[in-house]
Structures are given as structure tokens and as C-alpha cells.
Write an enzyme that holds these catalytic residues in place. Structure first.
Site, mmCIF file in Angstrom:
data_model
loop_
_atom_site.group_PDB
_atom_site.id
_atom_site.type_symbol
_atom_site.label_atom_id
_atom_site.label_comp_id
_atom_site.label_asym_id
_atom_site.label_seq_id
_atom_site.Cartn_x
_atom_site.Cartn_y
_atom_site.Cartn_z
ATOM 1 N N ARG A 1 0.818 -1.236 0.000
ATOM 2 C CA ARG A 1 0.000 0.000 0.000
ATOM 3 C C ARG A 1 0.838 1.267 0.000
ATOM 4 N NH1 ARG A 1 -3.191 -3.152 3.480
ATOM 5 N NH2 ARG A 1 -4.881 -4.097 2.292
ATOM 6 N N LYS B 1 2.802 11.727 -10.879
ATOM 7 C CA LYS B 1 1.927 10.894 -11.708
ATOM 8 C C LYS B 1 2.683 9.611 -12.041
ATOM 9 C CE LYS B 1 -1.017 14.222 -14.124
ATOM 10 N NZ LYS B 1 -1.426 14.716 -15.453
ATOM 11 N N GLU C 1 9.416 19.630 -24.435
ATOM 12 C CA GLU C 1 8.747 19.910 -23.153
ATOM 13 C C GLU C 1 9.390 21.111 -22.452
ATOM 14 O OE1 GLU C 1 6.014 18.386 -22.390
ATOM 15 O OE2 GLU C 1 6.048 16.308 -23.109
ATOM 16 N N LYS D 1 7.483 23.346 -13.378
ATOM 17 C CA LYS D 1 6.608 22.206 -13.089
ATOM 18 C C LYS D 1 6.295 22.142 -11.597
ATOM 19 C CE LYS D 1 5.068 17.703 -13.992
ATOM 20 N NZ LYS D 1 5.107 16.505 -14.800
ATOM 21 N N GLU E 1 -4.492 17.921 -10.689
ATOM 22 C CA GLU E 1 -4.997 18.393 -11.977
ATOM 23 C C GLU E 1 -6.488 18.676 -11.967
ATOM 24 O OE1 GLU E 1 -2.968 16.724 -15.368
ATOM 25 O OE2 GLU E 1 -4.676 17.138 -16.666
ATOM 26 N N ARG F 1 -2.864 22.615 -13.420
ATOM 27 C CA ARG F 1 -1.923 21.596 -13.914
ATOM 28 C C ARG F 1 -2.226 21.214 -15.365
ATOM 29 N NH1 ARG F 1 0.667 16.404 -10.609
ATOM 30 N NH2 ARG F 1 1.907 15.667 -12.364
ATOM 31 N N ASN G 1 -0.496 20.403 -20.380
ATOM 32 C CA ASN G 1 -0.901 19.631 -21.556
ATOM 33 C C ASN G 1 -0.918 20.472 -22.829
ATOM 34 O OD1 ASN G 1 -1.342 17.335 -19.964
ATOM 35 N ND2 ASN G 1 -3.345 18.118 -19.362
ATOM 36 N N HIS H 1 -0.704 18.861 -26.150
ATOM 37 C CA HIS H 1 -0.758 17.419 -25.918
ATOM 38 C C HIS H 1 -2.005 16.745 -26.485
ATOM 39 C CE1 HIS H 1 2.786 18.006 -23.550
ATOM 40 N NE2 HIS H 1 2.799 16.771 -23.098
ATOM 41 N N HIS I 1 -1.179 13.813 -28.713
ATOM 42 C CA HIS I 1 -1.615 12.451 -28.377
ATOM 43 C C HIS I 1 -2.368 11.802 -29.527
ATOM 44 C CE1 HIS I 1 -1.382 13.234 -23.761
ATOM 45 N NE2 HIS I 1 -0.269 12.712 -24.223
ATOM 46 N N HIS J 1 7.117 11.033 -28.201
ATOM 47 C CA HIS J 1 6.145 11.902 -27.536
ATOM 48 C C HIS J 1 6.484 13.389 -27.725
ATOM 49 C CE1 HIS J 1 3.380 13.462 -24.565
ATOM 50 N NE2 HIS J 1 4.384 14.016 -23.916
HETATM 51 P P1 NAD Z 1 12.010 6.155 -22.039
HETATM 52 O O1 NAD Z 1 11.987 5.990 -20.586
HETATM 53 O O2 NAD Z 1 11.499 5.042 -22.856
HETATM 54 O O3 NAD Z 1 13.491 6.482 -22.499
HETATM 55 C C1 NAD Z 1 13.777 6.625 -23.875
HETATM 56 C C2 NAD Z 1 14.890 5.678 -24.319
HETATM 57 O O4 NAD Z 1 16.135 6.183 -23.848
HETATM 58 C C3 NAD Z 1 14.778 4.267 -23.773
HETATM 59 O O5 NAD Z 1 15.151 3.380 -24.789
HETATM 60 C C4 NAD Z 1 15.817 4.232 -22.661
HETATM 61 O O6 NAD Z 1 16.351 2.936 -22.462
HETATM 62 C C5 NAD Z 1 16.858 5.151 -23.163
HETATM 63 N N1 NAD Z 1 17.652 5.846 -22.141
HETATM 64 C C6 NAD Z 1 17.209 6.362 -20.972
HETATM 65 N N2 NAD Z 1 18.193 7.055 -20.378
HETATM 66 C C7 NAD Z 1 19.279 6.949 -21.168
HETATM 67 C C8 NAD Z 1 20.596 7.458 -21.097
HETATM 68 N N3 NAD Z 1 20.974 8.272 -20.098
HETATM 69 N N4 NAD Z 1 21.451 7.160 -22.083
HETATM 70 C C9 NAD Z 1 21.063 6.383 -23.147
HETATM 71 N N5 NAD Z 1 19.828 5.897 -23.269
HETATM 72 C C10 NAD Z 1 18.946 6.174 -22.287
HETATM 73 O O7 NAD Z 1 11.203 7.460 -22.515
HETATM 74 P P2 NAD Z 1 11.077 8.942 -21.930
HETATM 75 O O8 NAD Z 1 10.945 9.800 -23.118
HETATM 76 O O9 NAD Z 1 12.082 9.257 -20.912
HETATM 77 O O10 NAD Z 1 9.663 8.883 -21.182
HETATM 78 C C11 NAD Z 1 8.478 8.638 -21.869
HETATM 79 C C12 NAD Z 1 7.441 8.142 -20.885
HETATM 80 O O11 NAD Z 1 7.227 9.127 -19.897
HETATM 81 C C13 NAD Z 1 6.100 7.869 -21.528
HETATM 82 O O12 NAD Z 1 5.643 6.606 -21.129
HETATM 83 C C14 NAD Z 1 5.211 8.958 -20.956
HETATM 84 O O13 NAD Z 1 3.869 8.532 -20.808
HETATM 85 C C15 NAD Z 1 5.846 9.228 -19.638
HETATM 86 N N6 NAD Z 1 5.561 10.544 -19.086
HETATM 87 C C16 NAD Z 1 5.111 10.630 -17.822
HETATM 88 C C17 NAD Z 1 4.861 11.851 -17.248
HETATM 89 C C18 NAD Z 1 4.416 11.941 -15.830
HETATM 90 O O14 NAD Z 1 4.055 13.026 -15.368
HETATM 91 N N7 NAD Z 1 4.444 10.868 -15.081
HETATM 92 C C19 NAD Z 1 5.073 13.028 -17.978
HETATM 93 C C20 NAD Z 1 5.551 12.912 -19.269
HETATM 94 C C21 NAD Z 1 5.796 11.669 -19.823
HETATM 95 MG MG MG Z 2 4.386 15.502 -22.279
#
Ligand code: NAD
Ligand code: MG
Length: 372
Positions: free
Chosen positions: A124, A146, A188, A230, A240, A244, A248, A251, A255, A269
Site C-alpha cells: 500500500r 503521476k 517539453e 513544473k 490536476e 496543472r 498539456n 498534448h 496524443h 512523444h
Molecule cells: P524512455 O523511458 O522510454 O526512455 C527513452 C529511451 O532512452 C529508452 O530506450 C531508454 O532505455 C533510453 N535511455 C534512458 N536514459 C538513457 C541514457 N541516459 N542514455 C542512453 N539511453 C537512455 O522514454 P522517456 O521519453 O524518458 O519517457 C516517456 C514516458 O514518460 C512515456 O511513457 C510517458 O507517458 C511518460 N511521461 C510521464 C509523465 C508523468 O508526469 N508521469 C510526464 C511525461 C511523460
Molecule cells: Mg508531455
């Protein structure tokens, strides 16, 4: 220790620090020690990050005398699944954890979202620390609490708000990140300027190439100002219900492009967000509420750094505007059957509204999709 800056996310009892600097990873043990108790820590990471950066983190935990285990999942969005969630949960439970076990999310947004949701769910709720390793995760996903995974019905539909106890953003870690991923994260960064900080957007127009090129003062500044923006918005509206939603910007449109391509890697993204932010400004200009020169300026800037600004730039895809619009109505931002849009009166003047001119919106999406 290298010079590091600390920002605070103010959320009462759930407040936490964001530490930003170059070369923090070798000091992970020192930073997480206040949150790691005798039960130790479990690092959740992906295979790509494990190869590059896990040994540094492990060595640092050893040095600090913190017991640690590690769970590695495949790299990529597919790991934000029920199957991977189950696998991680079972592997962590098999280690014999306690309520005081600390989870460390070491990776990009995929790992942050997945490991954060694992932490939220196990016993939990376990404490967790974010060590974001992509630009996108350093400026966006690691801050704000999130967490979650994807369902067959859509992205991020299963999850929880669960704030980390600490965010450790080491800008040097980005040196191993492919340029395309840096650019996606940069979209972003630019977004924060476009939301409510025109001075930051102007600063980015001057400094974007340095931010993108290498670990240096400019990159650190960009991460700091993004995290500060942020943190400020999240502090005001953790769940949100209002402000917040400004995060978006671009977005809802972005999306729809991502959903259409099924998250198969053809479109990242951040790339979708860049295209979406241009549409948001374009439609608001068409509605007479924003200056058209601002759209021109945004397009020029995003193009200069190397981001796609129009959907037509994504090669080999024939976009269907009706299908794109139908994806939008399935977005999480739909309330009482209506979409809340992030609109704008120009650079740094975003606001939310449900008053969208649907005809002008359709035209703006078409302009983005048409080959010129
Ligand atoms: P990701 O985590 O898939 O990373 C992108 C790629 O880079 C992966 O292949 C990873 O293995 C590689 N990688 C990571 N760090 C590295 C490094 N230092 N050197 C070399 N390679 C590296 O993608 P992302 O763009 O970081 O995140 C996307 C995700 O984030 C999505 O699922 C999205 O929904 C989520 N997201 C969440 C929030 C939130 O508020 N929680 C906000 C925005 C996005
Ligand atoms: Mg985003």
C-alpha cells in the site's frame, strides 16, 4: 561533490527536493541515505540504462553502506504494461521487502512511471526516489507524482498519484542519450516558456543549441527552470483540477498523432508535442485570439533545433483528420463529454478553455497534415 542546485516541490507532508547538477550519480548513496533504512533499496531500471549507468549507482550505494537489489526490465514503452508491472512486483516481493524498503527508479519516463506505480502499490505504498536519465524525465515526468502503466484502451489509464521523496537529476547522464531523445525532451522545455514564461522562451531562442549540444551551464539552467515551472504548477494543483492542465499544451493534438501511430517509435512523444503546440497556436491565431507572428516564431524555433513542426514531416504516414479528431475525444482530458483545450493568447499566455472553434481546429490539423 559537484555544484548542485536544489528546488523544493511544496506539497505539505509530501514535499520533496529536486537536486539538479552535473555528476550527481556517483554520489547517489549520499543523496538517498536519508530515505534508505535498514530494509535497503530496490533499483528498478531498464536494460539500456542498466548497461550505462547502473554500476555507478550500485558502487555509490555500496560506498554508503546501503543494501541494494536490482530489477531490470526491457527498454521501451512496452514495459509500461500489466505484464511487466506484475513481473516487477513479484520480483520485488520475492526479495522479502518491508514497509521501509525504498524503490529507486533509474531511467527515463517509462521507468519512472512504472517503478513509481510499483512503489505506490506494494504494501500500500513504499517510498521512492526518482533518478531520471532522459531530458524528458528530468524536466517533466520525474516531478509531480503521476505514476502508471498503459492499458489496451489507452496510455496511462491505470495509475496513481504517488510523489517521490527525492528527484536526483544528473545532467551528465544525458551525455549517453541519443540526440533524437534529447530533442524530444527539449519540446517539453520549450513548452514551459510557451505556457507562462515568455522571457524563458526568448532565453531558449538564444541558448537552445547549447542546451541540446552538451552538458553545460545552459543545459543545467534549462533543466532547473523547467523543474521550477513544473514544481510551481504541481504545488498549486497536485491532482490536476485546474492549473496543472496547462502542462498539456499541445498534448491533445500530439496524443492524437501518437495514438494513430500506435506508439511504435515512428513518432516520439516530444515530437508529437512539438507538432501539437504549433497546432494549438495556429488555431488560436485563426480564432483571432493570438498573434500569428507568435506561431511563426514558434515554428522557426522548433525547426531550428531540429524538431518536426508539421505532421506531414513524418515520412510514410498518410494522416486522416477524422481519425485524429476521434482519438482526441478519447483523451483523459475529456470531462462531461467535453474536451478541455489548452488555448493561448500568444507566447507565454496559455489558458484552458472548452470553447474551441471545431471548424478552425479541423483546418489547423489539416494544415499540419498536408504536404506543401
Ligand atoms: P524512455 O523511458 O522510454 O526512455 C527513452 C529511451 O532512452 C529508452 O530506450 C531508454 O532505455 C533510453 N535511455 C534512458 N536514459 C538513457 C541514457 N541516459 N542514455 C542512453 N539511453 C537512455 O522514454 P522517456 O521519453 O524518458 O519517457 C516517456 C514516458 O514518460 C512515456 O511513457 C510517458 O507517458 C511518460 N511521461 C510521464 C509523465 C508523468 O508526469 N508521469 C510526464 C511525461 C511523460
Ligand atoms: Mg508531455
Amino acid at each position: 561533490m559537484n555544484s548542485a542546485e536544489t528546488l523544493r516541490v511544496d506539497l505539505g507532508a509530501r514535499s520533496y527536493d529536486i537536486v539538479i547538477g552535473s555528476g550527481l550519480l556517483p554520489d547517489t548513496g549520499t543523496y538517498v541515505a536519508p530515505f534508505a533504512r535498514s530494509a535497503g533499496v530496490v533499483i528498478v531500471t531498464d536494460a539500456a540504462v542498466a548497461k550505462l549507468h547502473l554500476p555507478t549507482v550500485q558502487a555509490s550505494l555500496d560506498q554508503a553502506g546501503i543494501a541494494h537489489h536490482c530489477v531490470v526490465v526491457p527498454a521501451g514503452e512496452a514495459s509500461k504494461s500489466f505484464a511487466t508491472f506484475e513481473s516487477v512486483v513479484e520480483q520485488v516481493l520475492a526479495l522479502g521487502i518491508e514497509r521501509s524498503t525504498l524503490i529507486i527508479a533509474l531511467g527515463g519516463g517509462v521507468i519512472g512511471d512504472l517503478a513509481g506505480y510499483v512503489a505506490a502499490s506494494l504494501l500500500r505504498g513504499l517510498d521512492f526516489v526518482q533518478i531520471p536519465t532522459t531530458l524528458l524525465s528530468q524536466v517533466d515526468s520525474s516531478v509531480g507524482g503521476k505514476t502508471g502503466i498503459n492499458s489496451r484502451s489507452g496510455k496511462n489509464l491505470v495509475g496513481a498519484f504517488h510523489q517521490p521523496r527525492l528527484v536526483l537529476a544528473d545532467t551528465a547522464v544525458l551525455d549517453t542519450l541519443p540526440k533524437r531523445e534529447i530533442l524530444a525532451g527539449y519540446a517539453e522545455v520549450a513548452k514551459y516558456g510557451l505556457i507562462d514564461d515568455p522571457e524563458f522562451f526568448s532565453w531558449l531562442e538564444e541558448n537552445a543549441s547549447a542546451v541540446i549540444a552538451k552538458d553545460g551551464e545552459e543545459r543545467k539552467q534549462a533543466v532547473m527552470r523547467s523543474c521550477a515551472a513544473k514544481a510551481r504548477i504541481v504545488s498549486q494543483d497536485e491532482r490536476e483540477n485546474g492549473k496543472r492542465a496547462l502542462l498539456n499544451l499541445g498534448h491533445t493534438f500530439g496524443h492524437s498523432f501518437e495514438a494513430e501511430l500506435g506508439y511504435d517509435g515512428r513518432l516520439l512523444h516530444g515530437e508529437a508535442v512539438a507538432m501539437g503546440m504549433v497546432i494549438a497556436h495556429d488555431v488560436c491565431a485563426a480564432m483571432g485570439m493570438a498573434p500569428a507572428q507568435d506561431t511563426t516564431r514558434i515554428v522557426a524555433h522548433l525547426q531550428n533545433v531540429g524538431l518536426p513542426v508539421r505532421a506531414a514531416e513524418i515520412s510514410g504516414v498518410h494522416w486522416d483528420v477524422d481519425r485524429l479528431i476521434s482519438h482526441m475525444s478519447r483523451d483523459k482530458k475529456v470531462r462531461d463529454g467535453q474536451i478541455t483545450f489548452v488555448m493561448t493568447r500568444g507566447i507565454g499566455k496559455a489558458f484552458t478553455s472548452r470553447e474551441m472553434d471545431v471548424g478552425k481546429m479541423r483546418s489547423a490539423i489539416s494544415r499540419s497534415c498536408q504536404n506543401r
